[in-house]
Write an enzyme that holds these catalytic residues in place. Structure first.
Site: not given
Length: 337
Positions: A293, A160, A284, A185, A258, A261
């Site tokens: 995805y 990120r 995640h 994050k 992004h 990513r």
């Protein structure tokens, strides 16, 4: 003036609970604070309720619904609307755990639902498109070499933006196996491998810049010799993707940091990497976030379906499919007489 109960509990929420108990990032704190600033502004201007007199019991589901609709009327997307609601729900979730007398009020607010909306498709680059973008920086220039390394690491680590800008030299393992610690994050950290090609670029960069690889210096600094901002990273991505688009107009119209990513995740999936490993690689918390995805990967779906096709067909089909039926034509002529 005696502070209201809302002022008291909001101060505890932002002053202690979010930063110290939850460990929320600065970005999250700013976003949540912005939500309540917007809510207070709405109460003052639309409901004629002064912020200094606003009590918890005055915040009702109807008030929140009106506030959310107000945001949409101003042009905010449904996604932004839901993010604001998430911040409000978070506060009332906290409130009901520390003050039982507010349980009913809190649960009423928590009953306000998120609004469904159509999620946009994953915006990513193919391997050929990404290769073209990485060919754009002219590596004989110092700053453009840095940009090449930045773009390469953005893709190779699937970082990120906040994780990329937080990388310090001490976070990088300069011995095989090459890795980097990403912190972003929720102030969570994870170790991500670096490919040999990426490490080679990194090694050349640190050697030419004579950097102390054990120091706390940020890896990427801007022209002011300060840590990159997210806007700075976005500018670099746009600069080179715009150049690449001059050579290949089929590149996505909008490419953000992004997107790199997303591209890494899609390429891993297309090369057969298990979703569980991709989840851990991306950092995640839930595999549900990674499943987007798999749902978006039409190329892999096509290959799977093609490989599953059985050779069931009529081999006797002639090359010339249609021949004239003279009897049919004669019959039609007689019908028209």
């Amino acid at each position: 003036m005696k502070p209201t109960d809302l002022a008291y509990y909001l101060s505890k929420y932002f002053g202690n609970y979010l930063p110290n108990v939850v460990g929320a990032s600065t970005k999250t704190l700013i976003s949540y604070e912005k939500t309540f600033c917007l809510l207070f502004e709405f109460c003052t201007e639309s409901k004629k309720i002064k912020v200094g007199k606003l009590e918890i019991q005055q915040i009702t589901p109807l008030l929140i619904m009106d506030f959310l609709q107000h945001l949409e009327d101003l042009g905010n997307s449904v996604s932004t609307r839901n993010q604001r609601l998430s911040a409000i729900r978070s506060f009332f979730g906290y409130l009901q755990t520390i003050e039982p007398k507010y349980i009913l009020c809190s649960q009423n607010i928590l009953s306000v639902k998120f609004k469904r909306h159509q999620k946009s498709t994953i915006n990513y680059l193919t391997e050929d498109e990404l290769k073209l973008v990485l060919e754009m920086p002219q590596v004989n220039y110092k700053r453009q070499y840095r940009d090449l390394l930045l773009l390469t690491m953005l893709y190779d680590t699937a970082a990120r933006v906040s994780e990329l800008t937080n990388i310090q030299l001490k976070d990088i393992r300069f011995e095989y196996p090459y890795t980097v610690v990403l912190t972003g994050k929720g102030n969570k950290s994870r170790i991500v491998p670096l490919s040999p090609n990426t490490f080679k670029l990194l090694e050349i960069y640190t050697t030419k810049e004579k950097l102390n690889i054990l120091s706390n210096r940020y890896l990427f600094l801007n022209h002011s010799n300060e840590r990159f901002t997210s806007e700075g990273i976005t500018y670099i991505v746009k600069k080179y993707t715009d150049l690449a688009r001059l050579q290949k107009t089929s590149l996505p119209a909008v490419i953000t940091p992004h997107s790199f990513r997303h591209s890494k995740a899609m390429h891993l999936l297309q090369n057969g990497v298990n979703l569980v490993y991709i989840r851990d690689f991306l950092g995640h918390a839930s595999i549900k976030s990674t499943e987007i995805y798999a749902k978006s990967d039409s190329e892999t779906k096509r290959k799977i379906l093609e490989s599953a096709y059985s050779n069931l067909y009529n081999a006797n089909v002639p090359e010339e499919l249609w021949t004239q039926d003279t009897k049919l034509f004669d019959w039609l002529k007689n019908m028209c007489k």
